[in-house]
Design a protein around this motif. Structure first.
Motif, PDB file in Angstrom:
ATOM      1  N   UNK A   1      26.283 -14.590  13.150  1.00 55.72           N
ATOM      2  CA  UNK A   1      25.279 -13.568  13.409  1.00 55.72           C
ATOM      3  C   UNK A   1      23.857 -14.115  13.375  1.00 55.72           C
ATOM      4  N   UNK A   2      23.704 -15.364  13.018  1.00 55.60           N
ATOM      5  CA  UNK A   2      22.387 -15.986  13.057  1.00 55.60           C
ATOM      6  C   UNK A   2      22.180 -16.539  14.462  1.00 55.60           C
ATOM      7  N   UNK A   3      21.508 -15.787  15.291  1.00 56.61           N
ATOM      8  CA  UNK A   3      21.330 -16.171  16.687  1.00 56.61           C
ATOM      9  C   UNK A   3      20.475 -17.428  16.854  1.00 56.61           C
ATOM     10  N   UNK A   4      19.772 -17.845  15.820  1.00 57.38           N
ATOM     11  CA  UNK A   4      18.992 -19.077  15.926  1.00 57.38           C
ATOM     12  C   UNK A   4      19.904 -20.288  16.129  1.00 57.38           C
ATOM     13  N   UNK A   5      21.207 -20.140  15.821  1.00 58.43           N
ATOM     14  CA  UNK A   5      22.173 -21.220  16.012  1.00 58.43           C
ATOM     15  C   UNK A   5      22.798 -21.206  17.404  1.00 58.43           C
ATOM     16  N   UNK A   6      22.579 -20.170  18.171  1.00 57.31           N
ATOM     17  CA  UNK A   6      23.235 -19.986  19.470  1.00 57.31           C
ATOM     18  C   UNK A   6      22.967 -21.149  20.424  1.00 57.31           C
ATOM     19  N   UNK A  56      33.420  -8.745  11.365  1.00 60.56           N
ATOM     20  CA  UNK A  56      34.300  -8.459  12.497  1.00 60.56           C
ATOM     21  C   UNK A  56      33.648  -8.378  13.866  1.00 60.56           C
ATOM     22  N   UNK A  57      32.446  -7.829  13.965  1.00 61.07           N
ATOM     23  CA  UNK A  57      31.871  -7.654  15.300  1.00 61.07           C
ATOM     24  C   UNK A  57      30.351  -7.747  15.279  1.00 61.07           C
ATOM     25  N   UNK A  58      29.846  -8.154  16.428  1.00 58.58           N
ATOM     26  CA  UNK A  58      28.414  -8.408  16.562  1.00 58.58           C
ATOM     27  C   UNK A  58      28.057  -8.230  18.028  1.00 58.58           C
ATOM     28  N   UNK A  59      26.959  -7.541  18.330  1.00 51.75           N
ATOM     29  CA  UNK A  59      26.546  -7.348  19.720  1.00 51.75           C
ATOM     30  C   UNK A  59      25.030  -7.403  19.837  1.00 51.75           C
ATOM     31  N   UNK A  60      24.578  -7.995  20.951  1.00 56.61           N
ATOM     32  CA  UNK A  60      23.155  -8.040  21.261  1.00 56.61           C
ATOM     33  C   UNK A  60      22.932  -7.510  22.672  1.00 56.61           C
ATOM     34  N   UNK A  61      21.707  -7.079  22.922  1.00 57.88           N
ATOM     35  CA  UNK A  61      21.307  -6.675  24.263  1.00 57.88           C
ATOM     36  C   UNK A  61      19.989  -7.353  24.576  1.00 57.88           C
ATOM     37  N   UNK A  62      19.870  -7.812  25.835  1.00 50.60           N
ATOM     38  CA  UNK A  62      18.679  -8.526  26.255  1.00 50.60           C
ATOM     39  C   UNK A  62      17.916  -7.797  27.336  1.00 50.60           C
ATOM     40  N   UNK A  63      16.681  -8.229  27.536  1.00 52.35           N
ATOM     41  CA  UNK A  63      15.774  -7.573  28.474  1.00 52.35           C
ATOM     42  C   UNK A  63      15.760  -8.218  29.852  1.00 52.35           C
ATOM     43  N   UNK A  64      16.536  -9.262  30.074  1.00 54.59           N
ATOM     44  CA  UNK A  64      16.494  -9.990  31.336  1.00 54.59           C
ATOM     45  C   UNK A  64      16.908  -9.087  32.498  1.00 54.59           C
ATOM     46  N   UNK A  65      15.935  -8.804  33.378  1.00 56.80           N
ATOM     47  CA  UNK A  65      16.213  -7.974  34.552  1.00 56.80           C
ATOM     48  C   UNK A  65      16.548  -8.864  35.730  1.00 56.80           C
ATOM     49  N   UNK A  66      17.397  -8.450  36.614  1.00 57.62           N
ATOM     50  CA  UNK A  66      18.060  -7.150  36.661  1.00 57.62           C
ATOM     51  C   UNK A  66      19.382  -7.104  35.911  1.00 57.62           C
ATOM     52  N   UNK A  67      19.722  -8.198  35.227  1.00 56.13           N
ATOM     53  CA  UNK A  67      21.044  -8.281  34.593  1.00 56.13           C
ATOM     54  C   UNK A  67      21.203  -7.297  33.435  1.00 56.13           C
ATOM     55  N   UNK A  68      20.184  -7.186  32.585  1.00 54.80           N
ATOM     56  CA  UNK A  68      20.273  -6.371  31.373  1.00 54.80           C
ATOM     57  C   UNK A  68      21.528  -6.746  30.574  1.00 54.80           C
ATOM     58  N   UNK A  69      21.573  -7.979  30.055  1.00 52.30           N
ATOM     59  CA  UNK A  69      22.802  -8.471  29.429  1.00 52.30           C
ATOM     60  C   UNK A  69      23.128  -7.829  28.082  1.00 52.30           C
ATOM     61  N   UNK A  71      25.885  -8.943  24.967  1.00 54.61           N
ATOM     62  CA  UNK A  71      26.851  -9.907  24.463  1.00 54.61           C
ATOM     63  C   UNK A  71      27.601  -9.279  23.295  1.00 54.61           C
ATOM     64  N   UNK A  72      28.921  -9.422  23.299  1.00 60.10           N
ATOM     65  CA  UNK A  72      29.741  -8.914  22.204  1.00 60.10           C
ATOM     66  C   UNK A  72      30.627 -10.036  21.684  1.00 60.10           C
ATOM     67  N   UNK A  73      30.664 -10.163  20.372  1.00 59.03           N
ATOM     68  CA  UNK A  73      31.531 -11.133  19.713  1.00 59.03           C
ATOM     69  C   UNK A  73      32.369 -10.381  18.691  1.00 59.03           C
ATOM     70  N   UNK A  74      33.671 -10.600  18.744  1.00 58.13           N
ATOM     71  CA  UNK A  74      34.562 -10.018  17.740  1.00 58.13           C
ATOM     72  C   UNK A  74      35.399 -11.139  17.137  1.00 58.13           C
ATOM     73  N   UNK A  75      35.707 -10.982  15.866  1.00 60.84           N
ATOM     74  CA  UNK A  75      36.526 -11.957  15.144  1.00 60.84           C
ATOM     75  C   UNK A  75      37.709 -11.218  14.537  1.00 60.84           C
ATOM     76  N   UNK A  76      38.888 -11.765  14.785  1.00 62.10           N
ATOM     77  CA  UNK A  76      40.116 -11.183  14.220  1.00 62.10           C
ATOM     78  C   UNK A  76      40.840 -12.241  13.418  1.00 62.10           C
TER      79      UNK A  76
END
Length: 126
Positions: A1-6, A56-69, A71-76
């Protein structure tokens, strides 16, 4: 969940930095991501954590247009260990975007994801 590592494992992400003082993995945490875009160079994209249910789960949303991304990560937990699922979505449902641009974006992200998962696996196993 530390996006600085992405950027350490995801291909095409050149850097990422926190934009606020909220803890990593907390809804509302925001970042500024520098991402490489084919034929356009590097762009800065603001992303925000919109879902965080550790571990278990983590999601982000970005401002990049026109994609509007999104991202979802789930761990089981499975009998064989942890299974990580990573998905990217577009929040843009414009018909022209989904027919013309989204297939190109999907192709590029699939290539990046295949290379990135190898990097992530190596990092997690180290």
């Amino acid at each position: 969940s530390n996006m600085e590592n992405f950027s350490e494992w995801f291909v095409g992400v050149e850097g990422i930095e926190s934009l606020n003082d909220l803890a990593h993995g907390q809804v509302g945490k925001s970042y500024l991501e520098t991402v490489k875009i084919p034929f356009r160079g590097s762009r800065k994209v603001k992303i925000a954590v919109v879902k965080a249910e550790s571990p278990d789960s983590f999601a982000t949303e970005g401002t990049l247009s026109p994609i509007k991304p999104r991202m979802e990560i789930t761990v089981r937990n499975t009998s064989e260990g942890n299974e990580v699922s990573w998905s990217m979505y577009s929040r843009n449902d414009n018909v022209w975007f989904t027919k013309l641009i989204l297939p190109l974006v999907r192709n590029e992200m699939s290539k990046r994801a295949k290379r990135s998962i190898i990097r992530l696996k190596a990092k997690l196993e180290a």
